[in-house]
Each structure stands twice: as C-alpha cells, then as structure tokens.
Design a protein around this motif. Structure first.
Motif, PDB file in Angstrom:
ATOM      1  N   LEU A 137      -3.629  12.059  -2.519  1.00 38.71           N
ATOM      2  CA  LEU A 137      -5.406  11.979  -2.260  1.00 38.71           C
ATOM      3  C   LEU A 137      -5.972  13.194  -2.963  1.00 38.71           C
ATOM      4  N   GLY A 138      -6.137  12.927  -4.476  1.00 40.85           N
ATOM      5  CA  GLY A 138      -7.481  14.138  -5.465  1.00 40.85           C
ATOM      6  C   GLY A 138      -6.035  14.540  -6.601  1.00 40.85           C
ATOM      7  N   THR A 139      -5.205  14.734  -6.444  1.00 36.53           N
ATOM      8  CA  THR A 139      -3.933  15.246  -7.110  1.00 36.53           C
ATOM      9  C   THR A 139      -3.513  14.398  -8.712  1.00 36.53           C
ATOM     10  N   GLY A 140      -4.373  12.598  -8.877  1.00 36.18           N
ATOM     11  CA  GLY A 140      -4.287  12.944 -10.762  1.00 36.18           C
ATOM     12  C   GLY A 140      -4.513  13.992 -10.971  1.00 36.18           C
ATOM     13  N   ALA A 141      -3.509  13.720 -12.836  1.00 35.88           N
ATOM     14  CA  ALA A 141      -4.730  14.610 -13.847  1.00 35.88           C
ATOM     15  C   ALA A 141      -5.546  14.093 -13.963  1.00 35.88           C
ATOM     16  N   ASP A 142      -5.799  12.383 -13.999  1.00 40.32           N
ATOM     17  CA  ASP A 142      -7.365  11.337 -14.372  1.00 40.32           C
ATOM     18  C   ASP A 142      -8.048  11.413 -12.828  1.00 40.32           C
ATOM     19  N   ALA A 143      -7.628  12.137 -12.218  1.00 41.70           N
ATOM     20  CA  ALA A 143      -8.721  12.421 -11.097  1.00 41.70           C
ATOM     21  C   ALA A 143     -10.002  11.889 -10.979  1.00 41.70           C
ATOM     22  N   PRO A 144     -11.325  11.926 -10.974  1.00 43.34           N
ATOM     23  CA  PRO A 144     -12.373  12.143 -10.837  1.00 43.34           C
ATOM     24  C   PRO A 144     -13.131  13.526 -10.743  1.00 43.34           C
ATOM     25  N   PRO A 145     -14.211  13.880 -10.708  1.00 45.54           N
ATOM     26  CA  PRO A 145     -14.616  15.441  -9.902  1.00 45.54           C
ATOM     27  C   PRO A 145     -15.331  14.526  -8.661  1.00 45.54           C
ATOM     28  N   GLY A 146     -15.249  16.362  -7.987  1.00 47.61           N
ATOM     29  CA  GLY A 146     -16.008  16.305  -6.463  1.00 47.61           C
ATOM     30  C   GLY A 146     -15.343  15.610  -5.816  1.00 47.61           C
ATOM     31  N   PRO A 147     -15.822  15.864  -4.216  1.00 44.03           N
ATOM     32  CA  PRO A 147     -14.640  15.561  -3.098  1.00 44.03           C
ATOM     33  C   PRO A 147     -13.812  14.987  -2.662  1.00 44.03           C
ATOM     34  N   ARG A 148     -12.918  15.410  -1.938  1.00 48.71           N
ATOM     35  CA  ARG A 148     -12.048  13.895  -1.559  1.00 48.71           C
ATOM     36  C   ARG A 148     -12.659  13.494  -0.192  1.00 48.71           C
ATOM     37  N   MET A 200       1.348  -1.507   0.151  1.00 48.71           N
ATOM     38  CA  MET A 200      -0.174  -0.098  -0.004  1.00 48.71           C
ATOM     39  C   MET A 200       0.843   1.063  -0.085  1.00 48.71           C
ATOM     40  N   TRP A 201       2.278   1.433   0.638  1.00 44.62           N
ATOM     41  CA  TRP A 201       2.766   2.316   0.432  1.00 44.62           C
ATOM     42  C   TRP A 201       3.641   2.787  -0.800  1.00 44.62           C
ATOM     43  N   ARG A 202       3.220   1.506  -1.844  1.00 43.43           N
ATOM     44  CA  ARG A 202       3.677   1.896  -3.191  1.00 43.43           C
ATOM     45  C   ARG A 202       2.849   2.348  -4.395  1.00 43.43           C
ATOM     46  N   LEU A 203       1.400   2.472  -3.473  1.00 47.55           N
ATOM     47  CA  LEU A 203       0.653   2.699  -4.461  1.00 47.55           C
ATOM     48  C   LEU A 203       0.307   3.934  -4.139  1.00 47.55           C
ATOM     49  N   ASN A 204      -0.559   4.912  -4.940  1.00 47.88           N
ATOM     50  CA  ASN A 204      -0.393   6.758  -5.165  1.00 47.88           C
ATOM     51  C   ASN A 204      -2.096   6.157  -5.382  1.00 47.88           C
ATOM     52  N   VAL A 205      -3.086   7.133  -4.530  1.00 56.26           N
ATOM     53  CA  VAL A 205      -4.331   7.268  -4.505  1.00 56.26           C
ATOM     54  C   VAL A 205      -4.634   8.685  -4.559  1.00 56.26           C
ATOM     55  N   ARG A 206      -4.002   8.784  -5.835  1.00 56.23           N
ATOM     56  CA  ARG A 206      -4.244   9.888  -6.548  1.00 56.23           C
ATOM     57  C   ARG A 206      -5.517   9.737  -7.237  1.00 56.23           C
ATOM     58  N   ASP A 207      -6.166   9.557  -7.866  1.00 55.42           N
ATOM     59  CA  ASP A 207      -7.065   8.635  -8.618  1.00 55.42           C
ATOM     60  C   ASP A 207      -8.494   8.619  -7.601  1.00 55.42           C
ATOM     61  N   PHE A 208      -8.327   8.687  -6.814  1.00 53.01           N
ATOM     62  CA  PHE A 208      -9.073   8.565  -5.994  1.00 53.01           C
ATOM     63  C   PHE A 208      -9.896   9.148  -4.853  1.00 53.01           C
ATOM     64  N   ASN A 209     -11.538   9.006  -5.205  1.00 51.68           N
ATOM     65  CA  ASN A 209     -12.979  10.551  -4.358  1.00 51.68           C
ATOM     66  C   ASN A 209     -11.890   9.933  -2.162  1.00 51.68           C
ATOM     67  N   VAL A 210     -12.497   8.776  -2.873  1.00 52.45           N
ATOM     68  CA  VAL A 210     -12.249   8.247  -1.008  1.00 52.45           C
ATOM     69  C   VAL A 210     -11.693   7.447  -0.720  1.00 52.45           C
ATOM     70  N   ALA A 211     -10.634   7.347   0.009  1.00 49.75           N
ATOM     71  CA  ALA A 211      -9.459   6.362   0.198  1.00 49.75           C
ATOM     72  C   ALA A 211     -10.167   5.557   1.958  1.00 49.75           C
ATOM     73  N   MET A 212      -9.981   4.561   2.070  1.00 55.24           N
ATOM     74  CA  MET A 212     -10.214   3.761   3.388  1.00 55.24           C
ATOM     75  C   MET A 212      -8.520   3.362   4.163  1.00 55.24           C
ATOM     76  N   VAL A 213      -8.700   3.420   5.459  1.00 54.29           N
ATOM     77  CA  VAL A 213      -7.104   2.480   6.240  1.00 54.29           C
ATOM     78  C   VAL A 213      -7.805   1.982   7.544  1.00 54.29           C
ATOM     79  N   PHE A 214      -7.595   1.150   7.385  1.00 54.04           N
ATOM     80  CA  PHE A 214      -7.302   0.541   9.114  1.00 54.04           C
ATOM     81  C   PHE A 214      -5.827   0.169   9.525  1.00 54.04           C
TER      82      PHE A 214
END
Length: 269
Positions: free
Chosen positions: A234-245, A203-217
């Motif tokens: 989070l939300g910094t990718g060029a292909d990130a979907p619109p909407g809040p994070r 998980m530490w090597r995967l970028n979460v830039r293209d997601f609206n909601v990220a969850m972690v335990f």
C-alpha cells in the motif's frame, strides 16, 4: 393329466387378459370418436401446456445451477472468501468514521511558516497537498467487491466530505458478481470527477500500491495474509497519489495491527 389341466388354465388366463386389453382399446377408440373437436383440441392444448411448463422448469433449474456455479468454483480457490454483502448502514458508518479521522488528522497538520525565495512556493504547495488537494484525488479499492455496493457508495460521497475518491476500483473474481457490478457501472451515471472501475481478478495477485484507501471483508483465518499484503504494497508505487494511507477491515481485525478506529463491525488502520 394334471399338466394338461394346468396348461389349459394358463391358456384360459391368457385369453382373458387379451380380451380385457382389447376391450380397453376399443373403449378408448369409442371415447375418441365420441369426443367433439373442441374437446380433442382442449386435451391437446393441455398436453402442450404441460410439456411447456415442464420444459420451463427444467431450464430454470439449469440456469440456477449455472448461476451458482461460479460461487461453488470460487469457494475452491486458495484463500477464497465467500460473498457477504455489506449493509448500507455499515458502509455509511465506515465512511463517516473515516471522515472524522481525516478531519482530526487535518486539524493536527501544522501550517508551514512563510519561506523566502524559491522555497516559498514549494513549501506552500506541500501544505496544500497535505490539507486540501490530495484529499480530492484519493483512490479507493475494495478487494472482493462482490456486487459493487461499497464501490458505488465510495464514488457517491458528497463534496462536503474532507476527502473524495477520484478513482474507485472494485476487484472481484466471481464472474456473476463482477458482471453485475460492471454492467451497473456502465448503466449508471457516474458522479462528476469520479471514475468507477471493476476488474475481474484474483485479489491476491493485484498490487494495491497506487491507492490511498484499501478495504477488505475477509475472514478470520486470512487476516494475517492481508496484513502482510497491505504492509508490503500500500502506497509504495511511483504513481501513488499523495496523502495518507488507510486500511479498512470489515468485521475482522488484522492481528498485531493497532486500529485508529475500532467500532462494532469494522476497523480502520
């Protein structure tokens, strides 16, 4: 004279031991000869059953050790997190709280005034993205997805919710847990318009830039690292979907972050 007498006694003892051994062998032979074929077959079957049971137990223990090996090796990784399943009641409470948060945010979003000319179309489109369209194309990711239960719950949210996840991704490094969740995703029929994916990755090597909601335990000692990761990615990718994070933290808060929702057992930022 005493030495000869001692040797004689030893010789007599050896003769007696040999005689006892010969008598035992003869008794065993007599028992075998006296036994019926059915008894002989029964004894042979019992011996074979005993060997089969012993072999089965040995293989079961070996399989159990191999199954737990990924858990042991995973715990040796830097910043590793042990698997702890999230109860369905808490999962439902998390998505209900997110629903209320999204509805409140939607109520606060003003409707743009009518515009003239070419500006009218773009303004109305922007309003649609904020209030409706983007909420049907959100992307959800669970870091350390375990057996995939939270990912499947996210994909199965009813259409009555003010948001829906078009893409639900689980990230898991444990081979056994990943294999189980991946196989389940292939066997289960996915809801229309929803895509469920699982990836075996750190998980530490995967970028979460293209997601609206990220969850972690996570766990207490790692929440600073998660806070930094989400802030940077989070939300910094060029292909990130619109909407809040949104960031959902199960059990442990993120230090220095102020949650929008803080309930017993989870935090939403």
């Amino acid at each position: 004279m005493l030495v000869r007498q001692h040797r004689s006694e030893l010789g007599d003892g050896d003769d007696e031991a040999a005689a006892i051994a010969a008598a035992l062998v003869a008794a065993a032979d007599d028992a075998t000869q006296d036994a019926s074929p059915d008894q002989v077959a029964s004894h042979a079957a019992a011996a074979a059953t005993g060997r089969s049971v012993a072999t089965g137990l040995g293989l079961a223990l070996l399989a159990a050790n191999l199954a737990f090996l990924p858990f042991v090796l995973g715990s040796l990784r830097p910043r590793a997190i042990p698997f702890v399943g999230t109860p369905r009641t808490r999962t439902d409470a998390i998505f209900d709280a997110l629903k209320a948060l999204v509805e409140a945010d939607k109520a606060r979003t003003p409707t743009p005034p009518p515009a003239l000319g070419s500006m009218a179309g773009s303004t109305q489109a922007a309003a649609a993205v904020v209030t409706t369209g983007a909420r049907r194309d959100w992307r959800f990711i669970d870091l350390g997805s375990g057996d995939g239960r939270v990912v499947f719950a996210a994909a199965g949210l009813p259409n009555s919710y003010p948001y829906a996840f078009a893409r639900c991704v689980g990230v898991e490094v444990n081979s056994v847990l990943f294999g189980y969740s991946w196989l389940r995703s292939k066997l289960l029929r996915q809801p229309p318009g929803r895509r469920v994916e699982f990836t075996k990755q750190d998980m530490w090597r995967l970028n979460v830039r293209d997601f609206n909601v990220a969850m972690v335990f996570g766990n207490y000692g790692l929440m600073d690292y998660f806070g930094k990761k989400f802030s940077e990615e989070l939300g910094t990718g060029a292909d990130a979907p619109p909407g809040p994070r949104f960031v959902i933290s199960n059990t442990f808060p993120i230090p220095t972050w102020t949650p929008s929702v803080a309930k017993d057992g989870f935090f939403i930022y």
